[in-house]
Design a protein around this motif. Structure first.
Motif, PDB file in Angstrom:
ATOM      1  N   ILE A   8     -64.413 -78.469  96.291  1.00 54.73           N
ATOM      2  CA  ILE A   8     -65.785 -78.068  96.610  1.00 54.73           C
ATOM      3  C   ILE A   8     -65.891 -76.562  96.430  1.00 54.73           C
ATOM      4  CG2 ILE A   8     -67.488 -77.832  98.472  1.00 54.73           C
ATOM      5  CD1 ILE A   8     -66.303 -80.446  99.635  1.00 54.73           C
ATOM      6  N   LEU A   9     -66.961 -76.136  95.767  1.00 57.78           N
ATOM      7  CA  LEU A   9     -67.169 -74.703  95.548  1.00 57.78           C
ATOM      8  C   LEU A   9     -68.627 -74.334  95.777  1.00 57.78           C
ATOM      9  CD1 LEU A   9     -65.985 -71.948  94.515  1.00 57.78           C
ATOM     10  CD2 LEU A   9     -66.840 -72.623  92.246  1.00 57.78           C
ATOM     11  N   THR A  10     -68.850 -73.395  96.671  1.00 54.80           N
ATOM     12  CA  THR A  10     -70.145 -72.703  96.788  1.00 54.80           C
ATOM     13  C   THR A  10     -69.813 -71.224  96.732  1.00 54.80           C
ATOM     14  OG1 THR A  10     -70.037 -72.733  99.225  1.00 54.80           O
ATOM     15  CG2 THR A  10     -71.199 -74.537  98.145  1.00 54.80           C
ATOM     16  N   SER A  11     -70.310 -70.559  95.720  1.00 52.52           N
ATOM     17  CA  SER A  11     -69.820 -69.209  95.442  1.00 52.52           C
ATOM     18  C   SER A  11     -70.872 -68.394  94.698  1.00 52.52           C
ATOM     19  CB  SER A  11     -68.537 -69.312  94.595  1.00 52.52           C
ATOM     20  OG  SER A  11     -68.142 -68.069  94.077  1.00 52.52           O
ATOM     21  N   SER A  12     -70.719 -67.073  94.802  1.00 51.86           N
ATOM     22  CA  SER A  12     -71.498 -66.143  93.991  1.00 51.86           C
ATOM     23  C   SER A  12     -70.525 -65.156  93.368  1.00 51.86           C
ATOM     24  CB  SER A  12     -72.522 -65.395  94.858  1.00 51.86           C
ATOM     25  OG  SER A  12     -71.876 -64.420  95.663  1.00 51.86           O
ATOM     26  N   ASP A  13     -71.039 -64.263  92.537  1.00 47.20           N
ATOM     27  CA  ASP A  13     -70.154 -63.287  91.903  1.00 47.20           C
ATOM     28  C   ASP A  13     -69.721 -62.187  92.865  1.00 47.20           C
ATOM     29  OD1 ASP A  13     -72.500 -61.911  92.179  1.00 47.20           O
ATOM     30  OD2 ASP A  13     -72.778 -61.478  90.050  1.00 47.20           O
ATOM     31  N   LYS A  14     -70.156 -62.266  94.127  1.00 47.16           N
ATOM     32  CA  LYS A  14     -69.785 -61.264  95.128  1.00 47.16           C
ATOM     33  C   LYS A  14     -68.498 -61.640  95.874  1.00 47.16           C
ATOM     34  CE  LYS A  14     -73.541 -58.713  94.574  1.00 47.16           C
ATOM     35  NZ  LYS A  14     -74.215 -59.505  93.527  1.00 47.16           N
ATOM     36  N   ASP A  15     -68.053 -62.916  95.748  1.00 46.83           N
ATOM     37  CA  ASP A  15     -66.863 -63.349  96.482  1.00 46.83           C
ATOM     38  C   ASP A  15     -65.729 -63.686  95.505  1.00 46.83           C
ATOM     39  OD1 ASP A  15     -67.118 -66.178  95.631  1.00 46.83           O
ATOM     40  OD2 ASP A  15     -68.890 -66.174  96.917  1.00 46.83           O
ATOM     41  N   ILE A  16     -64.619 -64.164  96.038  1.00 45.93           N
ATOM     42  CA  ILE A  16     -63.449 -64.486  95.201  1.00 45.93           C
ATOM     43  C   ILE A  16     -63.091 -65.971  95.283  1.00 45.93           C
ATOM     44  CG2 ILE A  16     -62.456 -62.163  95.262  1.00 45.93           C
ATOM     45  CD1 ILE A  16     -60.565 -63.173  97.493  1.00 45.93           C
ATOM     46  N   TYR A  17     -64.025 -66.808  95.729  1.00 44.69           N
ATOM     47  CA  TYR A  17     -63.711 -68.225  95.885  1.00 44.69           C
ATOM     48  C   TYR A  17     -63.465 -68.914  94.546  1.00 44.69           C
ATOM     49  CZ  TYR A  17     -65.308 -67.499 100.662  1.00 44.69           C
ATOM     50  OH  TYR A  17     -65.457 -67.033 101.944  1.00 44.69           O
ATOM     51  N   ILE A  18     -64.214 -68.538  93.521  1.00 42.38           N
ATOM     52  CA  ILE A  18     -64.008 -69.179  92.224  1.00 42.38           C
ATOM     53  C   ILE A  18     -62.669 -68.759  91.626  1.00 42.38           C
ATOM     54  CG2 ILE A  18     -65.125 -67.447  90.729  1.00 42.38           C
ATOM     55  CD1 ILE A  18     -66.367 -69.866  89.232  1.00 42.38           C
ATOM     56  N   GLU A  19     -62.229 -67.536  91.932  1.00 43.53           N
ATOM     57  CA  GLU A  19     -60.921 -67.070  91.446  1.00 43.53           C
ATOM     58  C   GLU A  19     -59.794 -67.817  92.156  1.00 43.53           C
ATOM     59  OE1 GLU A  19     -63.916 -64.510  90.029  1.00 43.53           O
ATOM     60  OE2 GLU A  19     -63.488 -64.939  92.147  1.00 43.53           O
ATOM     61  N   GLN A  20     -59.974 -68.079  93.451  1.00 41.70           N
ATOM     62  CA  GLN A  20     -58.988 -68.898  94.166  1.00 41.70           C
ATOM     63  C   GLN A  20     -58.931 -70.299  93.568  1.00 41.70           C
ATOM     64  OE1 GLN A  20     -60.344 -68.658  98.229  1.00 41.70           O
ATOM     65  NE2 GLN A  20     -58.948 -66.982  98.717  1.00 41.70           N
ATOM     66  N   LEU A  21     -60.088 -70.870  93.297  1.00 41.37           N
ATOM     67  CA  LEU A  21     -60.160 -72.192  92.691  1.00 41.37           C
ATOM     68  C   LEU A  21     -59.484 -72.191  91.322  1.00 41.37           C
ATOM     69  CD1 LEU A  21     -61.163 -75.104  92.455  1.00 41.37           C
ATOM     70  CD2 LEU A  21     -63.354 -74.200  91.639  1.00 41.37           C
ATOM     71  N   TRP A  22     -59.700 -71.159  90.555  1.00 36.38           N
ATOM     72  CA  TRP A  22     -59.116 -71.047  89.220  1.00 36.38           C
ATOM     73  C   TRP A  22     -57.596 -71.172  89.281  1.00 36.38           C
ATOM     74  CZ3 TRP A  22     -61.161 -66.705  85.455  1.00 36.38           C
ATOM     75  CH2 TRP A  22     -60.652 -66.906  84.168  1.00 36.38           C
ATOM     76  N   LEU A  23     -56.975 -70.432  90.214  1.00 36.83           N
ATOM     77  CA  LEU A  23     -55.515 -70.487  90.334  1.00 36.83           C
ATOM     78  C   LEU A  23     -55.055 -71.849  90.837  1.00 36.83           C
ATOM     79  CD1 LEU A  23     -54.455 -66.980  91.691  1.00 36.83           C
ATOM     80  CD2 LEU A  23     -54.893 -67.738  89.353  1.00 36.83           C
ATOM     81  N   SER A  24     -55.805 -72.435  91.769  1.00 34.70           N
ATOM     82  CA  SER A  24     -55.446 -73.758  92.266  1.00 34.70           C
ATOM     83  C   SER A  24     -55.524 -74.798  91.156  1.00 34.70           C
ATOM     84  CB  SER A  24     -56.369 -74.153  93.430  1.00 34.70           C
ATOM     85  OG  SER A  24     -55.930 -75.350  94.025  1.00 34.70           O
ATOM     86  N   LEU A  25     -56.582 -74.749  90.367  1.00 35.01           N
ATOM     87  CA  LEU A  25     -56.731 -75.679  89.243  1.00 35.01           C
ATOM     88  C   LEU A  25     -55.636 -75.501  88.204  1.00 35.01           C
ATOM     89  CD1 LEU A  25     -60.599 -75.510  88.711  1.00 35.01           C
ATOM     90  CD2 LEU A  25     -59.297 -77.566  89.314  1.00 35.01           C
ATOM     91  N   TYR A  26     -55.318 -74.253  87.908  1.00 35.13           N
ATOM     92  CA  TYR A  26     -54.255 -73.971  86.940  1.00 35.13           C
ATOM     93  C   TYR A  26     -52.936 -74.581  87.413  1.00 35.13           C
ATOM     94  CZ  TYR A  26     -50.904 -71.302  84.103  1.00 35.13           C
ATOM     95  OH  TYR A  26     -49.872 -70.940  83.260  1.00 35.13           O
ATOM     96  N   SER A  27     -52.625 -74.392  88.697  1.00 36.23           N
ATOM     97  CA  SER A  27     -51.374 -74.934  89.232  1.00 36.23           C
ATOM     98  C   SER A  27     -51.414 -76.466  89.267  1.00 36.23           C
ATOM     99  CB  SER A  27     -51.113 -74.377  90.636  1.00 36.23           C
ATOM    100  OG  SER A  27     -52.070 -74.828  91.566  1.00 36.23           O
ATOM    101  N   LEU A  28     -52.573 -77.026  89.559  1.00 40.16           N
ATOM    102  CA  LEU A  28     -52.714 -78.480  89.577  1.00 40.16           C
ATOM    103  C   LEU A  28     -52.410 -79.079  88.211  1.00 40.16           C
ATOM    104  CD1 LEU A  28     -53.761 -81.131  90.996  1.00 40.16           C
ATOM    105  CD2 LEU A  28     -56.007 -80.546  90.048  1.00 40.16           C
ATOM    106  N   ARG A  29     -52.983 -78.493  87.170  1.00 37.68           N
ATOM    107  CA  ARG A  29     -52.803 -79.038  85.823  1.00 37.68           C
ATOM    108  C   ARG A  29     -51.381 -78.859  85.293  1.00 37.68           C
ATOM    109  NH1 ARG A  29     -56.242 -83.005  84.978  1.00 37.68           N
ATOM    110  NH2 ARG A  29     -58.439 -82.367  84.861  1.00 37.68           N
TER     111      ARG A  29
END
Length: 329
Positions: A8-29
């Protein structure tokens, strides 16, 4: 693997939640290249997935927009989706928080027999948690429910959920109770609502092994065999000294550069070793003292005052010297 991974992601360009998700997804794959991965999000976040932010799409099987009330804050939107995601998807689901790093194959989740399974919060029962009494008081304050007979308080950051009538009922209760907490009591917490909902539904949540949600800030018991490592994104004094995944700088660098840096990929390739040295663990009793007003104040002043820091270190050296004199005569 037959279980669908859900973020689940609710984010704007002011936070780092999408960057955290990016690393989690990378590790998942890295460990689960064929698994189905669905991102649930709100409309404003989905529209923002352009440019570098759109690069997470390469790891996703589907992006599904959930209709969330427009007046909700990002945090409220996230909790709205989190307490309702069961009804948007079919089949067995494994929900993962964005502040996780996957360290192994997750395929064995398919054989879990429970309808819902989670890991205990901080890997301990309520009676052993420092904030256990606070949680019990919060349950009374929010819901008017005495949970003195409850000892299993689950972390909702990793949840295995089957597609059964009782799980749908649990999520209906969870969403209802979260709204009570968030909008009647101004406490936007999802885990207390999950506890009271599980109680109402006859305790259908079963305990999942800690390897599925290794919360390293409070226990390293499961790190060696961890499948999912949970690096909390909440504030915790000095946590950035432990691991690069506790430091916001790697997420800020990812935001600036639009690519995962090579050194961060190296951390992800071996996340169980991604800790700094020296790293000291604080026992429960010492941590309890630091949580008190006196302990927190002394620690804060100790950190800010360089002279005080050097003075205390000098006292410690003198104490060690005299202890050695006494020990050896």
């Amino acid at each position: 693997m037959n279980t669908t991974i859900v973020y689940i992601l609710t984010s704007s360009d002011k936070d780092i939640y999408i960057e955290q998700l990016w690393l989690s997804l990378y590790s998942l794959r890295l460990h689960n290249p064929e698994v189905r991965v669905v991102l649930l999000t709100d409309d404003s976040t989905e529209v923002s997935l352009v440019g570098d932010r759109a690069k997470i799409r390469q790891y996703l099987s589907e992006v599904k927009v959930v209709d969330v009330p427009k007046e909700y804050t990002l945090k409220e939107r996230s909790r709205f989706i989190k307490t309702t995601y069961r009804k948007y998807l079919k089949g067995n689901l494994l929900f993962l928080d964005t502040d996780t790093i996957i360290a192994d194959s997750l395929s064995s989740i398919d054989v879990v027999e429970a309808d819902v399974a989670c890991v205990l919060d901080y890997h301990a029962q309520l009676d052993k948690l420092i904030d256990g009494p606070v949680i019990r008081e919060r349950m009374i304050d929010i819901f008017g429910v005495d949970v003195g007979d409850e000892n299993n308080y689950f972390n909702s950051g990793v949840m295995f959920v089957k597609d059964t009538p009782c799980t749908h009922q649990l999520f209906e209760e969870w969403h209802k109770n979260w709204k009570i907490a968030a909008f009647e009591k101004n406490q936007c917490f999802d885990q207390p609502a999950l506890l009271v909902s599980d109680k109402v539904c006859g305790h259908i949540i079963k305990e999942l092994s800690g390897v599925w949600n290794c919360q390293v800030l409070t226990s390293i018991q499961y790190l060696h065999h961890a499948k999912i490592i949970h690096f909390f994104n909440n504030t915790w004094e000095g946590k950035s000294e432990w691991s690069p995944f506790f430091d916001d700088e790697i997420y800020k660098q990812l935001k600036r550069e639009g690519e995962i840096p090579t050194r961060v990929k190296e951390y992800i390739n071996d996340p169980k070793s991604a800790f700094f040295s020296p790293a000291y663990f604080v026992c429960k009793r010492k941590n309890e003292f630091l949580q008190t007003l006196v302990g927190a104040t002394l620690y804060s002043e100790f950190q800010k005052n360089g002279i005080l820091f050097r003075f205390v270190k000098l006292l410690c050296k003198f104490r060690y010297f005299f202890m050695q004199l006494i020990k050896h005569g």
